[in-house]
Design a protein around this motif. Sequence first.
Motif, PDB file in Angstrom:
ATOM      1  N   THR A  41       0.844  -1.182   0.000  1.00 36.44           N
ATOM      2  CA  THR A  41       0.000   0.000   0.000  1.00 36.44           C
ATOM      3  C   THR A  41       0.875   1.226   0.000  1.00 36.44           C
ATOM      4  O   THR A  41       2.037   1.181   0.373  1.00 36.44           O
ATOM      5  CB  THR A  41      -0.914   0.043   1.247  1.00 36.44           C
ATOM      6  OG1 THR A  41      -0.085   0.057   2.398  1.00 36.44           O
ATOM      7  CG2 THR A  41      -1.850  -1.139   1.299  1.00 36.44           C
ATOM      8  N   GLU A  42       0.303   2.335  -0.400  1.00 38.41           N
ATOM      9  CA  GLU A  42       1.029   3.593  -0.365  1.00 38.41           C
ATOM     10  C   GLU A  42       0.850   4.207   1.005  1.00 38.41           C
ATOM     11  O   GLU A  42      -0.084   3.896   1.726  1.00 38.41           O
ATOM     12  CB  GLU A  42       0.485   4.515  -1.449  1.00 38.41           C
ATOM     13  CG  GLU A  42       0.735   3.993  -2.843  1.00 38.41           C
ATOM     14  CD  GLU A  42       0.195   4.900  -3.905  1.00 38.41           C
ATOM     15  OE1 GLU A  42      -0.326   5.978  -3.578  1.00 38.41           O
ATOM     16  OE2 GLU A  42       0.293   4.538  -5.073  1.00 38.41           O
ATOM     17  N   GLY A  43       1.726   5.119   1.358  1.00 36.68           N
ATOM     18  CA  GLY A  43       1.724   5.726   2.685  1.00 36.68           C
ATOM     19  C   GLY A  43       0.394   6.303   3.097  1.00 36.68           C
ATOM     20  O   GLY A  43      -0.029   6.157   4.224  1.00 36.68           O
ATOM     21  N   GLY A  44      -0.315   6.985   2.205  1.00 38.57           N
ATOM     22  CA  GLY A  44      -1.559   7.631   2.559  1.00 38.57           C
ATOM     23  C   GLY A  44      -2.760   6.702   2.539  1.00 38.57           C
ATOM     24  O   GLY A  44      -3.863   7.109   2.822  1.00 38.57           O
ATOM     25  N   GLU A  45      -2.521   5.448   2.207  1.00 36.34           N
ATOM     26  CA  GLU A  45      -3.644   4.528   2.061  1.00 36.34           C
ATOM     27  C   GLU A  45      -3.429   3.287   2.922  1.00 36.34           C
ATOM     28  O   GLU A  45      -3.660   2.167   2.479  1.00 36.34           O
ATOM     29  CB  GLU A  45      -3.815   4.160   0.583  1.00 36.34           C
ATOM     30  CG  GLU A  45      -4.099   5.387  -0.268  1.00 36.34           C
ATOM     31  CD  GLU A  45      -4.219   5.064  -1.739  1.00 36.34           C
ATOM     32  OE1 GLU A  45      -5.346   5.080  -2.231  1.00 36.34           O
ATOM     33  OE2 GLU A  45      -3.191   4.799  -2.362  1.00 36.34           O
ATOM     34  N   GLN A  46      -2.991   3.479   4.158  1.00 36.50           N
ATOM     35  CA  GLN A  46      -2.726   2.378   5.063  1.00 36.50           C
ATOM     36  C   GLN A  46      -3.984   1.556   5.297  1.00 36.50           C
ATOM     37  O   GLN A  46      -5.069   2.088   5.407  1.00 36.50           O
ATOM     38  CB  GLN A  46      -2.195   2.903   6.407  1.00 36.50           C
ATOM     39  CG  GLN A  46      -0.834   3.527   6.323  1.00 36.50           C
ATOM     40  CD  GLN A  46       0.267   2.533   5.975  1.00 36.50           C
ATOM     41  OE1 GLN A  46       0.056   1.332   5.897  1.00 36.50           O
ATOM     42  NE2 GLN A  46       1.449   3.049   5.735  1.00 36.50           N
ATOM     43  N   GLY A  47      -3.814   0.248   5.360  1.00 29.93           N
ATOM     44  CA  GLY A  47      -4.923  -0.638   5.635  1.00 29.93           C
ATOM     45  C   GLY A  47      -5.698  -1.064   4.403  1.00 29.93           C
ATOM     46  O   GLY A  47      -6.537  -1.942   4.484  1.00 29.93           O
ATOM     47  N   LYS A  48      -5.428  -0.453   3.264  1.00 28.00           N
ATOM     48  CA  LYS A  48      -6.104  -0.840   2.031  1.00 28.00           C
ATOM     49  C   LYS A  48      -5.227  -1.823   1.274  1.00 28.00           C
ATOM     50  O   LYS A  48      -4.016  -1.700   1.255  1.00 28.00           O
ATOM     51  CB  LYS A  48      -6.371   0.376   1.141  1.00 28.00           C
ATOM     52  CG  LYS A  48      -7.470   1.269   1.648  1.00 28.00           C
ATOM     53  CD  LYS A  48      -7.786   2.302   0.592  1.00 28.00           C
ATOM     54  CE  LYS A  48      -8.984   3.127   0.992  1.00 28.00           C
ATOM     55  NZ  LYS A  48      -9.325   4.084  -0.054  1.00 28.00           N
TER      56      LYS A  48
END
Length: 129
Positions: A41-48
Amino acid sequence: MRSTIVTSAVMLSAAARAFTAIPISSRGAGMSRLLVARFMTEGGEQGKTVVDICTAKISAALETDDVKVVGAYDDPNGSHITVEVYSDKFDGKRLVQRQQLVYKALWEELDSNAVHAVDSMVCKTPAEK
């Protein structure tokens, strides 16, 4: 027999990419390592998951909710995905142009290697369903 071996090798390769070895001790000659599950995942989309991110990006770019993204071997963090999308933005476009719109939406994931490949892609208008 050969296809079974190839399929098994691909599955093991995908499974291996889902883990990262990290050092748990820097003392001594033999450094111990711990396998930790890796979420692409990308840093701003944690948990996705990668599947969630790709679904959202395609949906936003093509202005449709009729998007299905599946990870290879049903792995939501797999590097290979399949895409099925129905959008009015495909109207009047050839197949290659439709695929280009999807690849444009996924470019960040492809460029960062979160997605290594799109194994198959279905790009149709809602009328073609």
